[in-house]
Design a protein around this motif. Structure first.
Motif, short mmCIF file in Angstrom:
data_model
loop_
_atom_site.label_atom_id
_atom_site.label_comp_id
_atom_site.label_asym_id
_atom_site.label_seq_id
_atom_site.Cartn_x
_atom_site.Cartn_y
_atom_site.Cartn_z
N LEU A 63 26.74 1.87 -12.89
CA LEU A 63 28.14 1.45 -12.87
C LEU A 63 28.53 0.50 -14.00
O LEU A 63 29.62 0.65 -14.57
CB LEU A 63 28.49 0.86 -11.51
CG LEU A 63 28.60 1.90 -10.40
CD1 LEU A 63 28.78 1.23 -9.05
CD2 LEU A 63 29.74 2.87 -10.66
N MET A 89 42.44 1.04 -5.59
CA MET A 89 41.39 1.38 -4.64
C MET A 89 42.00 2.38 -3.66
O MET A 89 43.15 2.23 -3.25
CB MET A 89 40.91 0.13 -3.91
CG MET A 89 40.34 -0.94 -4.85
SD MET A 89 38.91 -0.40 -5.80
CE MET A 89 37.64 -0.65 -4.58
N TYR A 104 35.23 2.40 -9.85
CA TYR A 104 34.21 3.43 -10.01
C TYR A 104 33.20 3.41 -8.85
O TYR A 104 32.77 4.45 -8.39
CB TYR A 104 33.50 3.29 -11.35
CG TYR A 104 34.47 3.42 -12.49
CD1 TYR A 104 35.12 4.63 -12.75
CD2 TYR A 104 34.78 2.33 -13.30
CE1 TYR A 104 36.03 4.75 -13.77
CE2 TYR A 104 35.70 2.45 -14.34
CZ TYR A 104 36.32 3.66 -14.56
OH TYR A 104 37.23 3.78 -15.57
N ALA A 105 32.87 2.21 -8.39
CA ALA A 105 31.94 2.09 -7.25
C ALA A 105 32.55 2.74 -6.01
O ALA A 105 31.84 3.43 -5.25
CB ALA A 105 31.62 0.63 -7.00
N GLU A 106 33.84 2.53 -5.80
CA GLU A 106 34.48 3.12 -4.62
C GLU A 106 34.51 4.64 -4.72
O GLU A 106 34.23 5.33 -3.74
CB GLU A 106 35.91 2.59 -4.45
CG GLU A 106 36.52 3.15 -3.17
CD GLU A 106 38.01 3.00 -3.10
OE1 GLU A 106 38.50 2.63 -2.02
OE2 GLU A 106 38.70 3.29 -4.11
N GLN A 148 35.10 -2.05 -12.65
CA GLN A 148 33.90 -1.46 -12.06
C GLN A 148 34.04 -1.16 -10.56
O GLN A 148 33.56 -0.11 -10.11
CB GLN A 148 32.70 -2.36 -12.32
CG GLN A 148 31.38 -1.77 -11.87
CD GLN A 148 30.19 -2.62 -12.29
OE1 GLN A 148 30.16 -3.15 -13.40
NE2 GLN A 148 29.25 -2.76 -11.41
N PRO A 149 34.69 -2.00 -9.76
CA PRO A 149 34.82 -1.67 -8.33
C PRO A 149 35.56 -0.34 -8.07
O PRO A 149 35.28 0.32 -7.08
CB PRO A 149 35.60 -2.86 -7.76
CG PRO A 149 35.24 -3.99 -8.66
CD PRO A 149 35.14 -3.38 -10.04
#
Length: 158
Positions: free
Chosen positions: A4, A65, A25-27, A22-23
């Motif tokens: 990530l 998100m 892409y993590a989600e 980055q969050p």
């Protein structure tokens, strides 16, 4: 998950004002791992592909998100394909498009939708996508769509 930071760095390098944190892409990875792929070279991660089921004509806001994927979904949304300059011209884009088509077909979704930015609409048109509306990210962004089973050929924007 270990890739990530590299994905976020590639986004920063490739997308400028259209980059995401980055969050985001993590989600996407947590919600739909089937649509998340990286391109590795001898130098490390050189590109990525992120796509997921979504709602037709309603692309997620930049940096948003999602919380959850819609059920049922009616389109396969290409969140992003990004390649570092060293990966361009190597066939990586064609390989990513192949993965995208396979993933959309496996999800049994008949259409792929994306928002093109930074002049990428020309590339996507050559891959069989049609421009359907101005994009939601401001001037120079375009909502584009193609059937999963459409040939990869140049088309005129409609």
């Amino acid at each position: 998950m270990a890739d990530l930071p590299a994905v976020a760095a590639i986004s920063d390098a490739v997308h400028g004002a259209f980059t995401e944190a980055q969050p985001v892409y993590a989600e996407r990875l947590a919600l739909w791992p089937e649509g998340c792929h990286i391109l590795e070279t001898g130098e490390g991660v050189a590109g990525y592909l992120i796509a997921h089921p979504w709602r037709l004509g309603a692309p997620p806001a930049l940096g948003a998100m999602l919380g959850a994927l819609p059920a049922p979904a009616d389109v396969y949304y290409l969140h992003d394909i990004a390649l570092l300059p060293a990966a361009r011209g190597t066939g990586a884009g064609a390989a990513a498009l192949g993965l995208l088509l396979e993933s959309a077909a496996a999800a049994r979704l008949p259409l792929i939708e994306l928002v093109a930015v930074n002049g990428a609409d020309t590339y996507w048109r050559a891959q069989g996508f049609d421009t359907v509306a101005p994009g939601p990210y401001g001037p120079g962004s375009w909502l584009m769509r193609r059937p999963v089973n459409a040939p990869r050929s140049s088309k005129t924007a409609s």
